[in-house]
Design an enzyme around this catalytic site. Structure first.
Site, short mmCIF file in Angstrom:
data_model
loop_
_atom_site.label_atom_id
_atom_site.label_comp_id
_atom_site.label_asym_id
_atom_site.label_seq_id
_atom_site.Cartn_x
_atom_site.Cartn_y
_atom_site.Cartn_z
NE ARG A 23 -1.49 -1.51 3.65
CZ ARG A 23 -1.67 -1.46 4.97
NH1 ARG A 23 -2.83 -1.09 5.46
NH2 ARG A 23 -0.69 -1.77 5.80
CD GLN A 46 2.07 29.42 18.14
OE1 GLN A 46 1.71 29.98 19.16
NE2 GLN A 46 2.85 29.99 17.26
NE ARG A 59 11.24 31.63 6.24
CZ ARG A 59 10.17 32.42 6.14
NH1 ARG A 59 9.76 33.10 7.20
NH2 ARG A 59 9.53 32.53 5.01
CG HIS A 62 13.98 33.32 14.52
ND1 HIS A 62 13.37 32.72 13.44
CD2 HIS A 62 14.49 34.47 14.04
CE1 HIS A 62 13.50 33.49 12.37
NE2 HIS A 62 14.18 34.56 12.72
CE LYS A 72 11.63 27.91 17.85
NZ LYS A 72 12.38 28.83 17.00
CG HIS A 119 15.28 26.56 14.83
ND1 HIS A 119 14.29 27.02 13.99
CD2 HIS A 119 15.71 25.39 14.31
CE1 HIS A 119 14.13 26.15 13.01
NE2 HIS A 119 14.98 25.15 13.17
CE1 TYR A 132 10.64 27.02 13.33
CE2 TYR A 132 9.64 26.60 11.20
CZ TYR A 132 10.65 27.13 11.96
OH TYR A 132 11.68 27.78 11.35
CG ASP A 168 15.67 36.34 10.23
OD1 ASP A 168 15.16 36.70 11.31
OD2 ASP A 168 15.22 35.41 9.55
#
Length: 177
Positions: A23, A46, A59, A62, A72, A119, A132, A168
């Protein structure tokens, strides 16, 4: 699932163990009980998506500070990225170290990053998408960032970014604590 330790204390590369038959493929990508047994965050209130059109999009780096620091769980659902975490926890045995993993939709792997780590990622191809899972809701007043090319971290990026947002690109260097 397999949990592979990284250079950062408490950060793991999470690999799926697929079952394949006529499958197709089936694999667990998250199990709260299994994550908790590994000492990882097992509740993510979240979930966010990051869509990136161009190869070379950067990116990061952060993070979010207390009282809403974020753990995360990051996964590529389309394309591949060079994903990086930097340990900013002064009491951690891996303070100021970084770890990376190539996340790809094809491999279905993930990066579990503990609270207190910055990150970021660099897209390795056009049309990348990341999901995320975040242990805390986004709080703009607690959001922070540090330079992606801070010499203190000496992250070995695979190549220079082509696309980087103004925020950034203008984050300050990290101040050692």
């Amino acid at each position: 699932m397999k949990f592979l330790p990284t250079a950062i204390d408490g950060a793991f590369i999470v690999e799926v163990e697929p079952w394949v038959d006529e499958r197709g493929l089936f694999a667990r990508t998250f199990c709260a009980e299994t994550f908790a047994a590994q000492g990882l965050v097992s509740s993510y209130p979240q979930c966010s998506v990051s869509v990136n059109n161009s190869r070379g999009t950067l990116r990061g780096m952060h993070y979010q500070i207390a009282p809403q620091a974020e753990a995360k769980l990051v996964r590529a659902t389309r394309g591949s990225v060079f994903d990086v975490a930097v340990d900013l926890r002064p009491d951690s045995p891996s303070y100021l170290q970084w770890a990376s993993v190539e996340l790809s939709a094809e491999r279905r792997n993930a990066f579990a990053i503990p609270e207190g780590c910055a990150h970021g990622f660099l897209t390795l191809e056009h049309g990348c998408e990341l999901i995320y899972h975040l242990s805390s809701n986004y709080a703009p007043d607690l959001a922070r960032g540090v330079r992606w090319d801070d010499p203190l971290f000496a992250i070995d990026w695979p190549f220079a970014p082509v696309v980087i947002g103004e925020r950034d690109a203008t984050y300050p260097s990290y101040v050692r604590r």
